[in-house]
Design a protein around this motif. Structure first.
Motif, mmCIF file in Angstrom:
data_model
loop_
_atom_site.group_PDB
_atom_site.id
_atom_site.type_symbol
_atom_site.label_atom_id
_atom_site.label_comp_id
_atom_site.label_asym_id
_atom_site.label_seq_id
_atom_site.Cartn_x
_atom_site.Cartn_y
_atom_site.Cartn_z
ATOM 1 N N LEU A 176 0.681 -1.124 -0.187
ATOM 2 C CA LEU A 176 0.055 0.066 -0.020
ATOM 3 C C LEU A 176 0.878 1.066 0.126
ATOM 4 C CD1 LEU A 176 -2.866 -0.812 2.287
ATOM 5 C CD2 LEU A 176 -3.065 -0.463 0.060
ATOM 6 N N GLY A 177 1.919 1.105 0.755
ATOM 7 C CA GLY A 177 2.984 2.316 0.626
ATOM 8 C C GLY A 177 3.398 2.620 -0.466
ATOM 9 N N PHE A 178 3.515 1.759 -1.813
ATOM 10 C CA PHE A 178 3.961 2.173 -2.979
ATOM 11 C C PHE A 178 3.028 2.914 -3.500
ATOM 12 C CE2 PHE A 178 5.958 -2.202 -3.038
ATOM 13 C CZ PHE A 178 7.288 -1.932 -2.301
ATOM 14 N N GLU A 179 1.859 3.151 -3.257
ATOM 15 C CA GLU A 179 0.727 4.026 -4.091
ATOM 16 C C GLU A 179 0.442 5.256 -3.001
ATOM 17 O OE1 GLU A 179 -0.319 3.461 -6.884
ATOM 18 O OE2 GLU A 179 0.365 1.550 -7.343
ATOM 19 N N ILE A 180 0.139 5.015 -1.866
ATOM 20 C CA ILE A 180 -0.352 6.129 -1.253
ATOM 21 C C ILE A 180 0.751 6.776 -0.208
ATOM 22 C CG2 ILE A 180 -2.652 5.213 -0.958
ATOM 23 C CD1 ILE A 180 -2.146 4.134 1.866
ATOM 24 N N GLY A 181 1.966 6.201 -0.352
ATOM 25 C CA GLY A 181 3.098 6.803 0.517
ATOM 26 C C GLY A 181 3.306 6.012 1.693
ATOM 27 N N PRO A 182 4.542 5.936 2.193
ATOM 28 C CA PRO A 182 4.963 5.034 3.343
ATOM 29 C C PRO A 182 4.552 5.848 4.844
ATOM 30 C CG PRO A 182 6.860 6.099 2.578
ATOM 31 C CD PRO A 182 5.750 6.617 1.711
ATOM 32 N N TRP A 241 -2.171 -1.883 -6.553
ATOM 33 C CA TRP A 241 -3.573 -1.938 -6.079
ATOM 34 C C TRP A 241 -4.005 -3.113 -6.289
ATOM 35 C CZ3 TRP A 241 -5.297 1.764 -3.250
ATOM 36 C CH2 TRP A 241 -4.896 3.036 -3.319
ATOM 37 N N THR A 242 -3.605 -3.935 -7.054
ATOM 38 C CA THR A 242 -4.395 -5.387 -7.528
ATOM 39 C C THR A 242 -4.039 -6.426 -6.272
ATOM 40 O OG1 THR A 242 -4.225 -4.983 -9.814
ATOM 41 C CG2 THR A 242 -4.398 -7.130 -9.032
ATOM 42 N N LEU A 243 -2.611 -6.128 -5.960
ATOM 43 C CA LEU A 243 -2.296 -7.206 -4.826
ATOM 44 C C LEU A 243 -2.835 -6.586 -3.533
ATOM 45 C CD1 LEU A 243 1.632 -7.441 -5.620
ATOM 46 C CD2 LEU A 243 -0.156 -9.164 -5.690
ATOM 47 N N SER A 244 -2.869 -5.215 -3.457
ATOM 48 C CA SER A 244 -3.708 -4.861 -2.006
ATOM 49 C C SER A 244 -4.935 -5.061 -2.007
ATOM 50 C CB SER A 244 -3.533 -3.113 -2.200
ATOM 51 O OG SER A 244 -2.216 -2.826 -2.153
ATOM 52 N N ILE A 245 -5.839 -5.227 -3.060
ATOM 53 C CA ILE A 245 -7.035 -5.552 -3.308
ATOM 54 C C ILE A 245 -7.312 -6.943 -2.923
ATOM 55 C CG2 ILE A 245 -9.240 -5.767 -4.700
ATOM 56 C CD1 ILE A 245 -8.221 -3.355 -6.219
#
Length: 308
Positions: A176-182, A241-245
């Motif tokens: 998730l941090g890759f997309e929304i920041g760590p 996002w796919t892996l997060s979902i």
């Protein structure tokens, strides 16, 4: 003058007793087909070790990809072993050792270097606890290989979260941090309890879905294949996002798996009560589909597979 003998005596040697044959027959070699499951397991181990290398270089995205590749190879080797009839105890032990490193040590190391080190000693305790829980789960699983103690309705469930799923879940804050920041997912107040939670789920006795024995109805085959293609397209275009979902969906499915398991358990007890049969002791749901073995005993007859 004395004539020399026509034949030399050295030519005619006394009869020698024939040496006995080999006491043991030669060991036959193994075909490439039978070694293929072991090869896949070794490749999965190498992928997990490569994830550790990427983490040391702070290359987090390649490290996560390496763990995903290890999970795919781990899912394939058991299937191929059963198709090729290449099961063996050596393969089961090799697979367990590979899983302990790829899905236990490597994710714990990655999470510690990524964010758990910000919590000091508590972060190290969380990382170490996760790795230990993964090893304990695999040890518990190996100790129950071949144990037939499950009713038929329980074969589609695991006991606790499997090791590959646990690795994906513990890495979910990083993904998730890759997309929304760590800043938020990588905060010690978030990842320390999350890591401890996932480790606890791995060694728990909660029933979780085993999708390996699921059957697709005939009229759902085409939509299912279309869904696989859509998932592949999403992985290529938006992998994080796919892996997060997928990880969040798996966590959401846990209460449903527990409820469905309890429902089947109550229905089985009611049926046995009506016909007057004694109730069997329901023990841990650990096994994979191998004859009368359980689903993890089947997947590791997936994993009890490969010859030396």
């Amino acid at each position: 003058m004395k004539r020399p003998p026509v034949f030399r005596q050295q030519i005619f040697r006394p009869h020698r007793a024939r040496r006995p044959g080999r006491p043991h027959p030669r060991l036959k070699g193994l075909s490439i087909n039978h070694l293929l499951p072991n090869v896949l397991t070794v490749l999965a181990l190498c992928s997990g070790l490569t994830a550790i290398r990427f983490a040391m270089q702070e290359r987090w995205e390649p490290a996560v990809i390496a763990i995903v590749i290890a999970a795919i190879l781990d899912a394939l080797d058991g299937r191929i072993a059963r198709l090729l009839n290449g099961q063996s105890k050596f393969g089961a032990e090799l697979d367990s050792l590979s899983d302990a490193i790829s899905f236990g040590v490597a994710p714990a190391f990655m999470m510690y270097l990524w964010g758990l080190n910000g919590a000091g000693s508590l972060g190290w305790i969380a990382a170490m606890a996760y790795a230990v829980c993964c090893a304990l789960r695999l040890a518990r699983f190996n100790s129950r290989l071949g144990v037939v103690d499950l009713p038929p309705w329980a074969y589609n469930y695991f006991t606790g979260v499997p090791a590959p799923a646990g690795a994906g879940l513990v890495l979910l804050p990083m993904i998730l941090g890759f997309e929304i920041g760590p800043e938020f997912p990588g905060h010690p107040a978030v990842i320390v309890p999350w890591t401890l939670l996932i480790g606890g789920l791995m060694v728990s006795i909660l029933p979780t879905f085993s999708f390996k024995g699921a059957r697709v109805p005939a009229h759902w085959v085409v939509p299912a294949l279309a869904g696989v293609g859509l998932l592949a397209a999403m992985m290529v275009s938006q992998p994080w996002w796919t892996l997060s979902i997928v990880g969040i969906a798996y966590m959401v499915s846990l209460p449903f798996s527990i409820a469905q398991f309890r429902k089947l358990q109550r229905a089985a007890e009611l049926m046995r009560t009506e016909i007057g049969e004694p109730l069997p002791e329901t023990q841990e749901t650990e096994g994979r589909e191998a004859g009368s073995q359980s689903p993890e005993a089947a997947t590791r007859d997936d994993e009890a597979r490969k010859p030396v």
